[in-house]
Motif scaffolding. Sequence first.
Motif, short mmCIF file in Angstrom:
data_model
loop_
_atom_site.label_atom_id
_atom_site.label_comp_id
_atom_site.label_asym_id
_atom_site.label_seq_id
_atom_site.Cartn_x
_atom_site.Cartn_y
_atom_site.Cartn_z
N ASN A 56 -0.70 -3.01 5.74
CA ASN A 56 -1.67 -3.04 4.66
C ASN A 56 -2.89 -3.82 5.11
O ASN A 56 -2.96 -4.30 6.25
N VAL A 84 -4.42 -8.38 1.76
CA VAL A 84 -3.21 -8.15 0.97
C VAL A 84 -2.02 -8.87 1.60
O VAL A 84 -1.17 -9.44 0.91
N GLU A 95 6.39 -1.61 2.59
CA GLU A 95 6.48 -1.38 1.15
C GLU A 95 7.56 -0.36 0.86
O GLU A 95 7.78 0.56 1.64
N GLU A 139 5.84 -9.19 -3.43
CA GLU A 139 5.12 -8.93 -4.67
C GLU A 139 5.08 -7.43 -4.92
O GLU A 139 5.17 -6.63 -3.98
N ILE A 141 3.37 -3.83 -5.68
CA ILE A 141 2.10 -3.13 -5.43
C ILE A 141 2.05 -1.94 -6.38
O ILE A 141 2.93 -1.07 -6.36
N GLU A 142 1.03 -1.89 -7.23
CA GLU A 142 0.90 -0.80 -8.19
C GLU A 142 0.20 0.39 -7.54
O GLU A 142 -0.82 0.24 -6.88
N ALA A 187 -2.84 2.55 -3.57
CA ALA A 187 -2.64 1.28 -4.24
C ALA A 187 -3.86 0.97 -5.11
O ALA A 187 -5.00 1.14 -4.67
N ASN A 221 -5.05 -1.85 -5.95
CA ASN A 221 -5.90 -2.91 -5.39
C ASN A 221 -6.80 -2.39 -4.27
O ASN A 221 -7.81 -3.00 -3.96
N HIS A 222 -6.44 -1.26 -3.67
CA HIS A 222 -7.32 -0.67 -2.65
C HIS A 222 -8.53 -0.02 -3.28
O HIS A 222 -9.66 -0.21 -2.84
N THR A 257 5.30 1.30 -9.20
CA THR A 257 5.15 0.13 -8.32
C THR A 257 6.17 0.20 -7.20
O THR A 257 7.28 0.72 -7.37
N LEU A 314 6.01 -5.01 -1.97
CA LEU A 314 5.60 -5.44 -0.65
C LEU A 314 6.67 -6.40 -0.14
O LEU A 314 7.05 -7.34 -0.84
#
Length: 330
Positions: free
Chosen positions: A112, A116, A160, A174, A176-177, A253, A255-256, A275, A278
């Motif tokens: 990633n 991240v 992931e 954590e 990852i959505e 993702a 967040n990307h 989700t 990670l």
Amino acid sequence: MKIADVDRSPTAAMELYQLRTFLTIAEEGNLTRAAEKLFTSQPAVSAQVKQLEEELGVKLFERSARGMSLTREGLLLQEKARRIVDAARDFKHSAEHLRDNVSGELVIGLNNRPEVLKIVDVLGALTFAHPELSYELVNGSSGTILEGIDEGAIAIGFFEGVCEFPRIEWHALEPIELCIAAPAAWARELASPDWKLLETKPWIFVSQACSYFRAIESICTDQGLKLQQRFRVDECLTVLNLVAEGLGLTLAAVNHIDSPEYRGRIVALPHFRTTVNLCVGYLRENADRPAIAAAREVILGLWDKPEEPQALPPLSRDIRSARPKGRSHR
């Protein structure tokens, strides 16, 4: 000296790396897939095989449109090559236990973005605590990272989704959505969750070794879809560049796509959310090796996680699909 990898110096150690390339191609039967597992390019893999064949004076592979298959000579040499590579790795592992300090080279797999994975913080803390330790960072999809760990090419790595390798010990860091990412220009047309409409659009698929590929497969199974795969790309950020240019849809993702470079160019569709975790993993048999133990301690500390490894597959079952228009939800 590297941990979990062979040296690449131009003498005998280079021959060990050639043997590892030979074994990987023999297992995969395909240059592209072998290059992905070796974290190098296809031309480099092809050149290494050619050089090895020239040094040995025998043809190791038959090349065809279907891929690479071992010749009679290649089959006879395959097990001998495996024993040599395994013996070299065992020799180096034994030497590590004789050292009092944390040193050598640690091979870390990255799946990633650096931010991240907090990789700058990881390396900063390790460098401060263990100044004699050096590093090789290799990038790949989650499946490729896991295979590299299982085969000993990667000492510790991020991934992931699901870990199906029983020899790998792992820790969830954590969630990852994930969402369906679309070009911003398509936002109005695709504002309602109409899966049938998505079938008419081109899709950009990631490598089958990526956890996101499994998520796309789950969408197809759940909704009974046959998506139009126009592109297959191994590198996730390249995928997003193609989406931003209006070339297709993909799974990504959240967040990307929220990063500044894609803001206003890519939108998340309301059709689907899930989700994946990670995680960080390493071979269970290597858990007490000084460099791996040091890296594990730093990584878990940055995420404020306990030392105990996970016992269940790191897969979220919380998959949320919007009810599609004109099709029963399954």
